[in-house]
Design an enzyme around this catalytic site. Structure first.
Site, PDB file in Angstrom:
ATOM      1  N   SER B 322       5.656  26.019  78.029  1.00  0.00           N
ATOM      2  CA  SER B 322       6.529  25.816  77.053  1.00  0.00           C
ATOM      3  C   SER B 322       7.581  25.248  77.343  1.00  0.00           C
ATOM      4  O   SER B 322       8.144  24.397  76.525  1.00  0.00           O
ATOM      5  CB  SER B 322       6.817  27.771  76.457  1.00  0.00           C
ATOM      6  OG  SER B 322       7.820  27.332  75.578  1.00  0.00           O
ATOM      7  N   TRP B 325       6.791  21.640  77.048  1.00  0.00           N
ATOM      8  CA  TRP B 325       6.611  21.056  75.608  1.00  0.00           C
ATOM      9  C   TRP B 325       7.984  20.617  75.186  1.00  0.00           C
ATOM     10  O   TRP B 325       7.763  19.491  74.513  1.00  0.00           O
ATOM     11  CB  TRP B 325       6.316  22.397  74.820  1.00  0.00           C
ATOM     12  CG  TRP B 325       6.003  22.102  73.442  1.00  0.00           C
ATOM     13  CD1 TRP B 325       4.937  21.532  72.803  1.00  0.00           C
ATOM     14  CD2 TRP B 325       6.990  22.155  72.351  1.00  0.00           C
ATOM     15  NE1 TRP B 325       5.164  21.303  71.327  1.00  0.00           N
ATOM     16  CE2 TRP B 325       6.368  21.927  71.198  1.00  0.00           C
ATOM     17  CE3 TRP B 325       8.283  22.621  72.340  1.00  0.00           C
ATOM     18  CZ2 TRP B 325       7.198  21.636  70.158  1.00  0.00           C
ATOM     19  CZ3 TRP B 325       9.217  22.681  71.490  1.00  0.00           C
ATOM     20  CH2 TRP B 325       8.578  22.239  70.019  1.00  0.00           C
ATOM     21  N   HIS B 326       9.033  21.336  75.721  1.00  0.00           N
ATOM     22  CA  HIS B 326      10.277  20.906  75.228  1.00  0.00           C
ATOM     23  C   HIS B 326      10.795  19.447  75.635  1.00  0.00           C
ATOM     24  O   HIS B 326      11.499  18.783  75.149  1.00  0.00           O
ATOM     25  CB  HIS B 326      11.475  21.951  75.645  1.00  0.00           C
ATOM     26  CG  HIS B 326      11.308  23.259  74.781  1.00  0.00           C
ATOM     27  ND1 HIS B 326      10.384  24.203  74.964  1.00  0.00           N
ATOM     28  CD2 HIS B 326      11.813  23.265  73.451  1.00  0.00           C
ATOM     29  CE1 HIS B 326      10.497  24.971  74.345  1.00  0.00           C
ATOM     30  NE2 HIS B 326      11.536  24.554  73.274  1.00  0.00           N
ATOM     31  N   GLY B 327      10.226  18.985  76.914  1.00  0.00           N
ATOM     32  CA  GLY B 327      10.581  17.821  77.249  1.00  0.00           C
ATOM     33  C   GLY B 327      10.039  17.356  78.791  1.00  0.00           C
ATOM     34  O   GLY B 327       9.684  18.206  79.439  1.00  0.00           O
ATOM     35  N   PHE B 478      11.911  16.723  70.731  1.00  0.00           N
ATOM     36  CA  PHE B 478      10.888  17.366  71.213  1.00  0.00           C
ATOM     37  C   PHE B 478       9.506  17.290  70.484  1.00  0.00           C
ATOM     38  O   PHE B 478       9.221  16.580  70.308  1.00  0.00           O
ATOM     39  CB  PHE B 478      11.016  18.926  71.281  1.00  0.00           C
ATOM     40  CG  PHE B 478      12.265  19.356  72.020  1.00  0.00           C
ATOM     41  CD1 PHE B 478      12.666  18.744  73.121  1.00  0.00           C
ATOM     42  CD2 PHE B 478      13.188  20.395  71.557  1.00  0.00           C
ATOM     43  CE1 PHE B 478      13.689  18.851  73.929  1.00  0.00           C
ATOM     44  CE2 PHE B 478      14.403  20.646  72.317  1.00  0.00           C
ATOM     45  CZ  PHE B 478      14.756  20.018  73.237  1.00  0.00           C
TER      46      PHE B 478
END
Lengths: 314, 478
Positions: B322, B325-327, B478
Site C-alpha cells: 500500500s 502504491w503511493h509512490g 499517485f
C-alpha cells in the site's frame, strides 16, 4: 417535478450569491475603493517569449532587474548590432524557469543577462517552463490578469480598504518586450520600511544550502548556453545602503565565483561617474531604481555589454 | 481539469443539463455522454494519455468477454494474466521505472561497481494508480465469477473513465459501479441536494484547510534545518490536515458530483482522525484502497487464516505494498512499514476490531479515555506522515529526531492562528457530524432550512475569504 424543484433551489441559491457579487462590485466601483495591483507574469512570458531568438539579449532575474532594465532603451542602444532585448525577469524569480524554457525550445540567445543576488535560493519562480505557449494561452493569461485587475471580490481588495492598509501600486503591466510599466501611489518611506523589514527577516533565516543549490542549477544552465554559443553575464543590481548592509552580512555576494562570462557588479556604483549607489535618492524603496534612473542604468549596462561582447568577438 | 477551477464550474452544469435534459431518453447515449465528458475532463490535463485509459479499457473489456466464454482454467488464468500484465505493466513503467533503475544502480555502487542509472524522462499520467486498479478489479471479479462480463462497451468505458472519480478515486469496484450504468437513472432530489452539500464541504476541506495548511507544511518541510522540535511537529500536523483535507475533500466532491448524475460511489473517508486505534484509523482512511488490497491481495495470500506468522506476514505485505502504491520512493514504503508496526501489537493481542462503532456513541463529548485514545492515535499517525512527506528516509529520521529533542518544549516559530482556527472549525463540525456521511450531511435533520442556508452561505464566505492559492490535489501524483 423533483428536477424542477432542484433547479429552482439552485437558481435561487445562486441568484443570492450573484446579487451579492453585483452589489459589492458595483458599490466598490462607484465609491472607488483602491484596487490591489497584480503582476501579469504569465501573460508577460506569453507575450515576450516569441521574441526570444538567436539575436535576443535575454534578461532574467528578480524585480530589481524587472524594474531596472528597460528593454526598449537597451534595444535602441544596440540597434547597430541588431539585438532585441527581452526582459523576462519577474518578482521573486531567479530566472531558472525561464532559462529551462529557452533550453527546452533549443533556442540559443546571443546574450543572457542574469540578475545575481544572494536571495537566489529563496526564490521559488513562477513555473514558466511548465507552461504551454500559444495564442490561446496568451489570451487566457491576459484575460485572467484583466479579471484580477478589475474585480474586487476575487482578490479581496475590499478587506485591504476595510482594514485601512495602504496599497502602493495602482497598476503593474509590461510593454511588448517585458519592460515594467508601473503606476503607484508614492508612500516611499513606508515601502522602504517594508523592504528593510523583509530583508531583516531574510537575513535571520538565510540558508546558504538553498543558495548553493540554486547556484548549482544555474551553473548547469549557464554552461549549456555557453557551449551552444551564448555569452552569459551576471549583473549585480544596485540597491540602497540600508539594504546593501543587510545583504552584505552575514553572507557575501560571490557572483564572481559563478561561471558567468563576466560578472558586472553595480552594487557600489550605479552608473559611470555618478555618486555611490548607497543613497536612497536613487531608489523608490531602497531596492528598486527610481524611474529616471532606470533608462540611465539600462544605457550604462548596454554600453558595458556591447563593449565586452565586441572584445570577445574580435 | 481541477474540481476547484473555473473550467470545472462551467463543465459540470453543461454536462448536467445535457445528461438530464437532452440525452435523457436513451441510456446508451447517456453513457456515451459520460465517456465523452470524462475523456474531455481527463484530456484537459494532458490529452496524450487518453490513449492509456482507452487502451486499458479495451484490454479489460476484451479480457472480460473472453473470460465469459473460456471454460478451461488455464485459459482463464492466461486471460487474467494478460489484464494484470497490461495494467500493472503500464503502472510499473510510468511510475516505477526510474525508481527501480536508480535503486538497481545504487545497489551496484554499494557493492563496489559504480553504475550510472539509465533514467527516462517519464511523465506520470494523472490518476494511473486509480484507474488501473479499478479496471483490474473488473477482470479479477469476472475471473472469480463474482461478476458477469459485460458486452456493453459504452457502460464499461464509462465505468473505467467516470470523470468524478477518474483521477483520484474512490477506487470503485466493478460489482458496485458497473451495474449502475446498465440501469436507467432517475433524478432523486434528496440525493442531488445532499450531493451539492457534499461538494461544498469537499471544497471547504480542499480550498480552506488543505491549501492553507500546505503553505505552512511546505515552509517547514523545506527548511527543516531552521526549526526546532515544536515547529517541526507543527509542520507534521499541518501536513496531516493538508493530506486529509486534500484527499477526503476530493473524495467528497467526487461522491457528491456522482450523486448529481444518479450514481452512488463507495465511501472513502469516515472521519479518520477520530479513530481510537490504528486499526480503526485504517478502516476509516482511504477505505476504497484498503478494501481493494484486502480483497485482491490479503485474502488471496491467506488473509488471517493459517496461524499467527502467515497473518503477520500478510499484514506487513499489505501495508508495504500500500505504501509502494503511493509512490516510487523508499519513504512511502517506510510509511507503510511503520503503520504495519503500529498495527502489529493489536493483531497479536487480537484487539484490532475493538472499535467498530462511532467514538462517543450517543454522547456529545468523548470520555477522557476516548480522548486519550484519539490523541495517541493521531500523534502516531502524524509521526508516520513525516515519512510520507519527507524527500528521503534520512530527512524523515532527522525530522523525527529533532521533534523528540529538547526543542519540542518551546513555542513553535510557525504558529498561524488563522489556520489553526480553521482546523479547529473543521474538527468541531466533523465531530458533530461524525455519525453521518460527511460534514454537511443534513439528511433528516431538524435544523430549519433558513439556518441551513445561513450555514451554506457562511461556508461560501469562509471559502472566499480564507481560501488559499489553488494547489493541485496531492493524490493526483499517485
Amino acid at each position: 417535478m423533483q428536477m424542477k424543484k432542484f433547479l429552482k433551489l439552485v437558481i435561487v441559491f445562486s441568484a443570492v450569491i450573484a446579487g451579492f457579487i453585483l452589489v459589492v462590485e458595483g458599490v466598490s466601483h462607484l465609491i472607488g475603493i483602491p484596487k490591489i495591483s497584480h503582476h501579469n507574469i504569465r501573460g508577460k512570458a506569453q507575450n515576450v517569449m516569441p521574441f526570444v531568438d538567436s539575436s535576443a539579449v535575454v534578461f532574467v532575474g528578480d524585480s530589481r532587474v524587472e524594474w531596472g532594465i528597460k528593454p526598449g532603451v537597451f534595444t535602441n542602444e544596440c540597434k547597430n548590432e541588431g539585438w532585441t532585448a527581452c526582459n523576462l525577469a519577474a518578482p521573486g524569480s531567479n530566472g531558472i524557469d525561464v532559462l529551462k524554457k529557452i533550453q527546452k525550445d533549443s533556442i540559443v540567445p546571443r546574450v543572457i543577462v542574469i540578475g545575481y543576488t544572494a536571495h537566489l535560493g529563496r526564490y521559488s519562480n513562477h513555473g514558466l517552463d511548465a507552461l504551454s505557449y500559444s495564442i490561446t494561452e496568451r489570451w487566457k493569461a491576459n484575460a485572467h490578469y484583466w479579471y484580477k485587475q478589475h474585480f474586487y471580490i476575487s482578490d479581496k481588495s475590499i478587506w485591504e480598504w476595510v482594514n485601512g492598509r495602504d496599497l502602493y501600486f495602482k497598476s503593474h503591466s509590461y510593454d511588448s518586450l517585458g519592460g515594467a510599466i508601473v503606476y503607484e501611489n508614492g508612500d516611499y518611506q513606508n515601502r522602504l520600511d517594508f523592504q528593510v523589514a523583509t530583508y531583516v527577516d531574510w537575513k535571520s533565516t538565510f540558508d546558504s544550502t538553498q543558495l548553493r543549490k540554486a547556484e548549482a542549477e544555474l551553473r548547469k544552465l549557464i554552461s549549456h548556453f555557453q557551449r551552444k554559443g551564448s555569452v552569459v553575464y551576471g549583473v549585480q543590481m544596485p540597491v540602497s545602503s540600508a539594504l546593501w548592509e543587510l545583504e552584505q552580512s552575514p553572507y557575501y555576494h560571490d557572483g564572481e565565483k559563478m561561471n558567468f562570462d563576466r560578472f558586472l557588479d553595480y552594487s557600489m556604483h550605479i552608473y559611470e561617474q555618478e555618486p555611490a549607489a548607497h543613497d536612497s535618492v536613487y531608489f523608490i524603496d531602497g531596492s528598486h531604481l527610481f524611474y529616471d534612473y532606470q533608462p540611465k542604468f539600462t544605457t550604462v549596462l548596454a554600453k558595458a555589454i556591447k563593449e565586452d561582447y565586441s572584445s570577445r568577438v574580435e | 481539469m481541477l474540481f476547484n477551477s473555473i473550467e470545472f464550474s462551467l463543465f459540470l452544469p453543461l454536462v448536467f443539463l445535457l445528461y438530464w435534459f437532452v440525452l435523457n431518453k436513451n441510456l446508451r447515449v447517456q453513457n456515451l455522454l459520460i465517456v465523452a465528458a470524462s475523456y474531455l475532463f481527463y484530456g484537459w490535463w494532458d490529452w496524450r494519455f487518453l490513449g492509456l485509459v482507452a487502451f486499458s479499457s479495451i484490454i479489460d473489456f476484451l479480457v472480460g468477454i473472453q473470460l465469459g466464454k473460456a471454460e478451461k482454467q488455464l485459459h482463464r488464468r492466461l486471460l487474467l494474466l494478460t489484464s494484470v500484465i497490461v495494467n500493472l505493466g503500464f503502472l510499473g513503467f510510468f511510475k516505477y521505472f526510474n525508481f527501480f533503475a536508480e535503486s538497481f544502480a545504487e545497489a551496484f555502487t554499494f557493492f563496489g561497481s559504480p553504475m550510472e542509472p539509465s533514467r527516462l524522462n517519464i511523465i506520470l499520467p494523472v490518476g494511473i494508480s486509480f484507474y488501473t486498479f479499478q479496471t483490474l478489479s473488473y477482470s479479477i471479479d469476472v475471473y472469480r465469477r463474482n461478476l458477469e462480463p459485460t458486452k456493453d462497451a459504452a457502460s464499461f468505458f464509462a465505468f473505467v473513465s467516470f470523470f468524478p472519480q477518474l483521477v483520484a478515486g474512490p477506487i470503485e469496484r466493478a460489482t458496485n459501479l458497473l451495474p449502475q450504468f446498465y440501469k436507467p437513472r432517475s433524478f432523486d432530489l434528496q440525493q442531488a441536494m445532499d450531493g451539492m452539500r457534499q461538494i461544498l464541504w469537499g471544497l471547504f476541506k480542499k480550498i480552506v484547510i488543505a491549501d492553507n495548511c500546505a503553505i505552512y507544511a511546505n515552509k517547514i518541510f523545506e527548511n527543516t534545518d531552521w526549526y526546532g522540535g515544536s515547529t517541526l511537529f507543527m509542520g507534521a500536523v499541518f501536513f496531516s490536515f493538508q493530506i486529509y483535507g486534500d484527499f477526503s475533500g476530493y473524495s467528497d466532491i467526487a461522491i457528491g458530483t456522482s450523486r448529481l448524475f444518479g450514481f452512488k460511489l463507495k465511501r472513502n473517508f469516515a472521519f479518520p482522525y477520530f479513530s481510537r486505534d490504528i486499526a480503526e484509523f485504517w478502516r476509516r482512511w482511504h477505505m476504497s484502497l484498503s478494501t481493494w488490497f484486502r480483497d485482491y491481495v490479503y485474502i488471496p495470500l491467506g488473509g488471517s487464516k493459517g496461524g499467527l506468522w502467515p497473518k503477520i506476514r500478510n499484514t506487513f505485505i499489505i501495508f508495504i505494498v500500500s505504501g509502494f502504491w503511493h509512490g516510487a520512493n523508499w519513504t512511502f514504503m517506510a510509511w507503510g512499514l511503520l503503520n504495519a508496526l503500529y498495527f502489529l501489537p493489536l493483531l497479536l493481542l487480537k484487539r484490532n476490531r475493538r472499535f467498530t462503532d462511532s467514538p462517543a456513541e450517543g454522547k456529545l463529548f468523548a470520555s477522557a479515555r476516548e480522548l486519550m485514545q484519539i490523541g495517541v492515535t493521531f500523534f502516531i499517525t502524524v509521526i508516520a506522515w513525516v515519512f510520507f512527506r519527507a524527500e528521503s528516509i534520512t530527512q524523515a529520521l532527522e525530522y523525527i529526531r529533532t521533534i523528540f529533542s529538547k526543542s519540542l518544549i518551546s513555542w513553535p516559530a510557525v504558529f498561524p492562528p488563522m489556520v489553526i482556527g480553521l482546523i479547529a472549525l473543521l474538527i468541531v463540525v466533523e465531530w458533530l457530524q461524525r455519525t453521518r456521511q460527511h460534514g454537511l450531511d443534513f439528511t433528516d435533520t431538524k435544523i430549519p432550512r433558513f439556518w441551513r442556508w445561513v450555514i451554506y452561505y457562511s461556508i461560501i464566505l469562509v471559502i472566499w475569504h480564507f481560501g488559499a492559492e489553488q494547489q493541485d490535489f496531492i493524490y493526483f501524483q499517485f
